[in-house]
Design a protein around this motif. Structure first.
Motif, PDB file in Angstrom:
ATOM      1  N   ALA A 159       0.835  -1.205   0.000  1.00 36.87           N
ATOM      2  CA  ALA A 159       0.000   0.000   0.000  1.00 36.87           C
ATOM      3  C   ALA A 159       0.870   1.255   0.000  1.00 36.87           C
ATOM      4  N   LEU A 160       1.960   1.232   0.770  1.00 35.07           N
ATOM      5  CA  LEU A 160       2.881   2.377   0.800  1.00 35.07           C
ATOM      6  C   LEU A 160       3.489   2.621  -0.580  1.00 35.07           C
ATOM      7  N   LEU A 161       3.949   1.550  -1.207  1.00 35.05           N
ATOM      8  CA  LEU A 161       4.561   1.687  -2.534  1.00 35.05           C
ATOM      9  C   LEU A 161       3.527   2.116  -3.565  1.00 35.05           C
ATOM     10  N   TYR A 162       2.330   1.536  -3.477  1.00 35.03           N
ATOM     11  CA  TYR A 162       1.295   1.869  -4.466  1.00 35.03           C
ATOM     12  C   TYR A 162       0.796   3.299  -4.300  1.00 35.03           C
ATOM     13  N   THR A 163       0.815   3.814  -3.080  1.00 38.54           N
ATOM     14  CA  THR A 163       0.408   5.211  -2.857  1.00 38.54           C
ATOM     15  C   THR A 163       1.249   6.144  -3.722  1.00 38.54           C
ATOM     16  N   LEU A 164       2.546   5.873  -3.817  1.00 40.28           N
ATOM     17  CA  LEU A 164       3.431   6.695  -4.652  1.00 40.28           C
ATOM     18  C   LEU A 164       3.254   6.385  -6.131  1.00 40.28           C
ATOM     19  N   THR A 165       3.008   5.119  -6.455  1.00 38.06           N
ATOM     20  CA  THR A 165       2.743   4.758  -7.856  1.00 38.06           C
ATOM     21  C   THR A 165       1.508   5.492  -8.362  1.00 38.06           C
ATOM     22  N   ASP A 166       0.470   5.511  -7.537  1.00 36.30           N
ATOM     23  CA  ASP A 166      -0.768   6.198  -7.907  1.00 36.30           C
ATOM     24  C   ASP A 166      -0.546   7.704  -7.996  1.00 36.30           C
ATOM     25  N   ALA A 167       0.286   8.251  -7.111  1.00 32.27           N
ATOM     26  CA  ALA A 167       0.575   9.689  -7.146  1.00 32.27           C
ATOM     27  C   ALA A 167       1.252  10.070  -8.460  1.00 32.27           C
ATOM     28  N   GLU A 168       2.072   9.178  -8.999  1.00 30.26           N
ATOM     29  CA  GLU A 168       2.736   9.461 -10.276  1.00 30.26           C
ATOM     30  C   GLU A 168       1.737   9.614 -11.406  1.00 30.26           C
ATOM     31  N   THR A 169       0.636   8.864 -11.375  1.00 24.53           N
ATOM     32  CA  THR A 169      -0.386   8.995 -12.422  1.00 24.53           C
ATOM     33  C   THR A 169      -1.031  10.376 -12.376  1.00 24.53           C
TER      34      THR A 169
END
Length: 722
Positions: free
Chosen positions: A223-233
């Protein structure tokens, strides 16, 4: 039970079946009785990715169910083909239609080559098929994908499809992980987030069904990693520490999960080098290193020296005489800066003379260094062609200049070093941090690099705000051109662009800048259609664009307008063929836009469909993108295309048109910001036609409180410069 396929009940259009769920009728190959003892000559089956060839028998496993609405049906859990181990049985299976790319003749040639080992070759070493006459690399990829979908990866597809993951993505997952796939799906489902396109919530739903603890470290880490992945979008490279943790907790939505618990796992990820902190913000490690590398390359360029250029003022005056126009003082300064700096930025709005500066600067450089090599490039093909026409110097896309070819996931490999002494890049506002970093690394240390762009436009579609951050850093030489020169015969476009940039609502209206007031979306769509037909009849379809803030939603979103205009501009007719992929329908003669990087075709490139062969759901679409680029798309590749009559404002960046039609409604309020309307009207050379609500236009011009993109490029540049 052993059975044969008879017909599909759902979906009626198999090509639109993005979920993989199916209902079909099968005939039992032996005696089959219902609970009352009656013999059934056929039965209804439900499941994911059910087989549909009537030339092969299937052994199905599952359970019977009964409901008041649907009656008795067989819920298929898994199935396998029953292939007779004979020449006839293997050829019949290969040519059954289940494996795309293999017809009867090809099936016979495959069997002649491999005999009884044919299925073993397909399972274990399918590249051997390249030795068979008529099977190319492209056809092999088609064969492998459909074979995986119909045989080897079937269990994976059936399991993932029930959790909202499409069969195509399931096949990609199988190709990525091979025999480990089922173990990963069942025991480590969060690893699915490593595969592009599978969101955390999808993987989380699967994990919960497998009984994984909601407070497990694996779940929190992902979830921590995906939070940043989603922020990049959304354009961010990083998030402020507290915002980062808050967004993560919102994503997890779990009772008992605290910010301290998430922070403890974040520290662990930092120790494992999966996260990096800088200036009170959190990055994914790869992203931080890319931004750091770009900052380092910028500073290295700034500190480089160039040879003196004596008598430069006199040389510029001679160039003025040759060009037969007088440069403004700020234009002269921009030329001087470009010729005496290793790195510089020239920024300004439409009509402020950026093109004149580029042309004069390149002319002077060629006269001073006749043997030097010049590279001119821009992020899009259209911008590069416009650059070449205005400067007289051959220009190309940034991707082509760097030798970047996209793989099937739209990602690029390492760039080539540019063979140039001077590199001029236009439309730099469109460069995201990843492409900019590759560009800076590829420019030779001794070469001049001149960046030209409009910092008031929308930022890049990809993450970062490269041009703006370079300017804000105050460490790179910058000239802003602000005087408008392009106002021929009282043209209002450049003047209004300047007014908008300064937040002035008092725009000038006239024949070249019109507003059509409409608060009703249906009425707006009708007005837009009428104006589009009027403008294309006057200027030609390539010189007109229709822009909307939204792709989806509302009758005036780009998707809805594209479908509406397709029926008017390119209706069905004799000799025209259609290809259907999901909700998309393409027709011979259609104008189309690429929406994903692939090979030499870049996101935003526009072309025309020259031919369609095959059936609607299994076709080959041939598209001419100009510049000698003619590409064939199989039906499964059509998700990389949209119709090109209307597009979002973001997708129009880097292009210019004689006439621009813009829709602005209060229903688009989330998207209404100053950079959007500024970017939209600056696409026009001769006419701007706005359809919608004046309140929406005023809202867009006033709104400057847009979210700042999460990036630390300016700070890194400053730190490296100390």
């Amino acid at each position: 039970m052993l059975c044969q396929f008879e017909k599909v009940i759902f979906p009626k259009d198999a090509s639109a079946n993005t979920s993989g769920f199916m209902i079909a009728i099968y005939k039992p190959c032996g005696t089959l009785r219902d609970a009352a003892g009656h013999v059934l000559d056929r039965f209804k089956a439900v499941g994911y990715c059910l087989p549909t060839s009537d030339k092969v028998k299937y052994r199905m496993e599952g359970r019977w169910s009964k409901s008041q609405k649907h009656g008795i049906q067989f819920e298929v859990e898994r199935y396998e083909e029953v292939i007779a181990p004979t020449k006839e049985g293997i050829i019949a299976y290969l040519a059954s239609g289940q494996i795309k790319g293999i017809g009867k003749k090809t099936a016979e040639r495959i069997y002649e080559t491999f005999g009884q080992e044919t299925l073993q070759v397909l399972d274990q070493d399918p590249r051997k098929l390249l030795t068979v006459k008529g099977i190319s690399e492209k056809k092999l990829r088609k064969i492998i994908d459909s074979y995986l979908a119909n045989r080897v990866a079937r269990d994976v597809i059936a399991l993932l499809a029930s959790h909202g993951i499409s069969p195509n993505r399931a096949v990609k997952l199988y190709r990525e992980y091979g025999e480990e796939t089922m173990d990963i799906v069942r025991n480590h489902p969060y690893r699915l987030c490593e595969l592009a396109g599978i969101a955390f919530k999808t993987a989380d739903k699967l994990a919960m069904s497998m009984g994984i603890d909601p407070l497990s470290p694996e779940r929190v880490d992902q979830a921590l990693l995906y939070t940043l992945t989603d922020a990049e979008t959304k354009g961010h490279l990083c998030l402020e520490k507290h915002d980062f943790l808050k967004e993560c907790l919102k994503l997890l939505d779990t009772n008992g999960m605290t910010q301290d618990m998430a922070a403890a796992r974040a520290v662990k990820l930092i120790q494992e080098d999966k996260l990096i902190t800088y200036d009170n913000s959190v990055f994914k490690s790869r992203t931080a290193r890319v931004e750091e590398s770009l900052a380092y390359e910028i500073v290295r360029k700034v500190h480089g020296s160039v040879p003196d250029y004596p008598d430069l003022d006199e040389a510029i005056s001679e160039e003025e005489r040759a060009l037969r126009f007088r440069l403004a003082p700020e234009q002269r300064e921009a030329i001087k800066m470009g010729l005496t700096s290793r790195l510089c930025v020239i920024t300004g709005g439409p009509g402020t003379g950026k093109t004149s500066v580029q042309r004069a600067l390149l002319d002077l450089y060629k006269k001073k260094y006749p043997a030097a090599k010049i590279a001119c490039c821009a992020p899009t093909g259209k911008a590069a062609r416009r650059m070449e026409q205005s400067t007289g110097v051959p220009s190309t896309t940034v991707h082509r200049a760097l030798g970047l070819i996209a793989n099937e996931d739209g990602q690029y490999g390492e760039p080539e070093t540019m063979d140039a002494d001077l590199v001029l890049v236009d439309e730099v506002s469109m460069l995201d941090v990843y492409l900019a970093e590759k560009l800076f690394r590829s420019v030779p240390a001794t070469a001049r690099l001149i960046l030209v762009g409009d910092s008031d436009q929308l930022p890049s579609v990809g993450p970062g705000a490269v041009l703006k951050e370079i300017i804000v850093s105050d460490m790179v030489p910058v000239i802003r051109l602000d005087q408008v020169f392009r106002q021929k015969n009282g043209s209002r476009i450049a003047a209004n662009a300047k007014l908008i940039r300064h937040g002035n609502l008092s725009l000038e209206y006239g024949p070249d800048f019109e507003f059509y007031d409409s608060t009703d979306l249906s009425v707006s769509a009708e007005i837009i259609e009428s104006l589009y037909l009027q403008e294309t009849a006057k200027y030609g379809i390539d010189n007109v664009v229709l822009l909307s803030p939204y792709r989806q939603k509302t009758e005036t979103g780009a998707n809805a307008l594209n479908q509406r205009l397709q029926g008017k501009i390119n209706p069905p007719g004799v000799g025209k063929y259609d290809s259907v992929h999901g909700q998309r329908r393409f027709r011979t003669g259609d104008k189309v836009m690429q929406i994903k990087n692939c090979d030499e075709i870049n996101n935003g490139d526009v072309g025309y469909i020259t031919s369609i062969t095959g059936t609607q759901s299994d076709s080959v679409v041939r598209i001419d993108f100009g510049d000698g680029r003619v590409v064939e798309y199989e039906n499964s590749d059509l998700d990389m295309l949209d119709l090109g009559y209307a597009c979002t404002v973001h997708k129009s960046q880097g292009s210019e048109y004689k006439s621009v039609i813009i829709n602005l409604q209060c229903a688009h309020s989330v998207m209404l910001v100053r950079p959007l309307i500024y970017t939209a009207i600056t696409r026009a050379k001769e006419r701007v036609l706005i359809v919608g609500e004046r309140r929406a236009l005023c809202t867009a011009i006033r709104r400057t409180d847009t979210e700042q993109r999460g990036t630390k490029l300016a700070k890194r540049i400053q730190d490296f410069s100390k």
